[in-house]
Design a protein around this motif. Structure first.
Motif, mmCIF file in Angstrom:
data_model
loop_
_atom_site.group_PDB
_atom_site.id
_atom_site.type_symbol
_atom_site.label_atom_id
_atom_site.label_comp_id
_atom_site.label_asym_id
_atom_site.label_seq_id
_atom_site.Cartn_x
_atom_site.Cartn_y
_atom_site.Cartn_z
ATOM 1 N N ASP A 171 0.907 -1.123 -0.110
ATOM 2 C CA ASP A 171 -0.112 -0.023 -0.053
ATOM 3 C C ASP A 171 0.777 1.286 0.014
ATOM 4 O O ASP A 171 0.375 1.922 -0.745
ATOM 5 N N SER B 130 2.256 1.670 -3.505
ATOM 6 C CA SER B 130 1.171 2.276 -4.425
ATOM 7 C C SER B 130 1.114 3.911 -4.256
ATOM 8 O O SER B 130 0.787 4.604 -4.923
ATOM 9 N N GLU B 131 1.103 4.136 -2.965
ATOM 10 C CA GLU B 131 0.817 5.580 -2.503
ATOM 11 C C GLU B 131 2.206 6.210 -3.268
ATOM 12 O O GLU B 131 1.720 7.522 -3.804
ATOM 13 N N ASP C 51 1.659 6.747 -6.810
ATOM 14 C CA ASP C 51 0.671 7.508 -7.045
ATOM 15 C C ASP C 51 1.078 8.911 -6.917
ATOM 16 O O ASP C 51 0.783 9.801 -7.867
ATOM 17 N N SER D 192 1.983 1.374 -9.242
ATOM 18 C CA SER D 192 1.184 1.447 -8.414
ATOM 19 C C SER D 192 -0.170 0.432 -8.657
ATOM 20 O O SER D 192 -0.699 -0.077 -7.698
ATOM 21 N N GLU D 193 -0.449 0.367 -10.017
ATOM 22 C CA GLU D 193 -1.656 -0.835 -10.309
ATOM 23 C C GLU D 193 -1.038 -2.090 -9.704
ATOM 24 O O GLU D 193 -1.959 -3.053 -9.212
ATOM 25 N N THR E 130 -1.321 -2.263 -5.723
ATOM 26 C CA THR E 130 -2.695 -2.304 -5.470
ATOM 27 C C THR E 130 -3.223 -3.713 -5.602
ATOM 28 O O THR E 130 -3.865 -4.133 -4.683
ATOM 29 N N ALA E 131 -3.026 -4.261 -6.867
ATOM 30 C CA ALA E 131 -3.578 -5.422 -7.105
ATOM 31 C C ALA E 131 -3.119 -6.644 -6.179
ATOM 32 O O ALA E 131 -3.774 -7.482 -5.663
ATOM 33 N N SER F 32 -1.758 -6.321 -3.336
ATOM 34 C CA SER F 32 -2.282 -6.070 -1.957
ATOM 35 C C SER F 32 -3.631 -6.549 -1.649
ATOM 36 O O SER F 32 -4.082 -7.316 -0.698
ATOM 37 N N ASP F 33 -4.703 -6.246 -2.866
ATOM 38 C CA ASP F 33 -5.997 -6.693 -2.796
ATOM 39 C C ASP F 33 -5.995 -8.255 -2.814
ATOM 40 O O ASP F 33 -6.707 -8.878 -2.069
#
Ligand code: HEC
Length: 132
Positions: free
Chosen positions: A86, A89-90, A93, A120-121, A124-125, A127-128
């Protein structure tokens, strides 16, 4: 059979069954194997070119090493890994990394728009996926 011996036999029997049960169940774990965390080749290239100098176990800066060790990501617990992903990605971004001061001297380290987007993508992916 004397009462005491009977009690002892019952307790010993229970203990042996319990031990057998526990060892059987620890030998054959039922939970799914741990998810293996891997960094895709293109993301790794971005890390290597723009981030790794400061964020690896042998880097000079203590601050950057305390915040993120890219080479240690696969060894982190799930919770910690999610936190780091996270944060990555922050900063991607916001284009907060590499630090501005450093970029003033070494502008070639600046993340391109495509690199920032890809980082970032991916983060995020990844982490999800960990949260599921
Ligand atoms: C020149 C060294 C340097 C480079 C190159 C660099 N960083 Fe950092 N990074 C730092 C330092 C220093 C900190 C700690 C900043 C602080 O504590 O204020 C940091 C902190 C971070 C953090 C933690 C932010 C937070 O608020 O917790 C992340 C995530 C991060 N960097 C990611 C990256 C990524 C991704 C790249 C490549 C695109 C990168 N860094 C490139 C020096 C660097």
């Amino acid at each position: 059979m004397n009462k005491r011996i009977l009690t002892f036999t019952i307790i010993a029997g229970l203990f042996i069954s319990l031990t057998a049960f526990v060892s059987k169940n620890t030998q054959r774990p039922l939970e799914k194997p741990k998810t293996v965390f891997t960094i895709p080749e293109d993301v790794n290239t971005i890390f290597q070119n723009k981030c790794f100098d400061c964020h690896n176990v042998n880097a000079d800066g203590e601050k950057s090493k305390k915040k993120l060790l890219i080479d240690k990501l696969p060894t982190l617990s799930k919770a910690k890994l999610i936190g780091k992903l996270d944060a990555i990605s922050e900063v991607a971004d916001e284009k907060e990394m590499p630090p501005e001061k450093f970029l003033a001297k070494y502008p070639e380290y600046t993340l391109t728009d495509d690199e920032a987007k890809r980082l970032s993508e991916w983060a995020t992916a990844a982490s999800d996926k960990m949260m599921k």
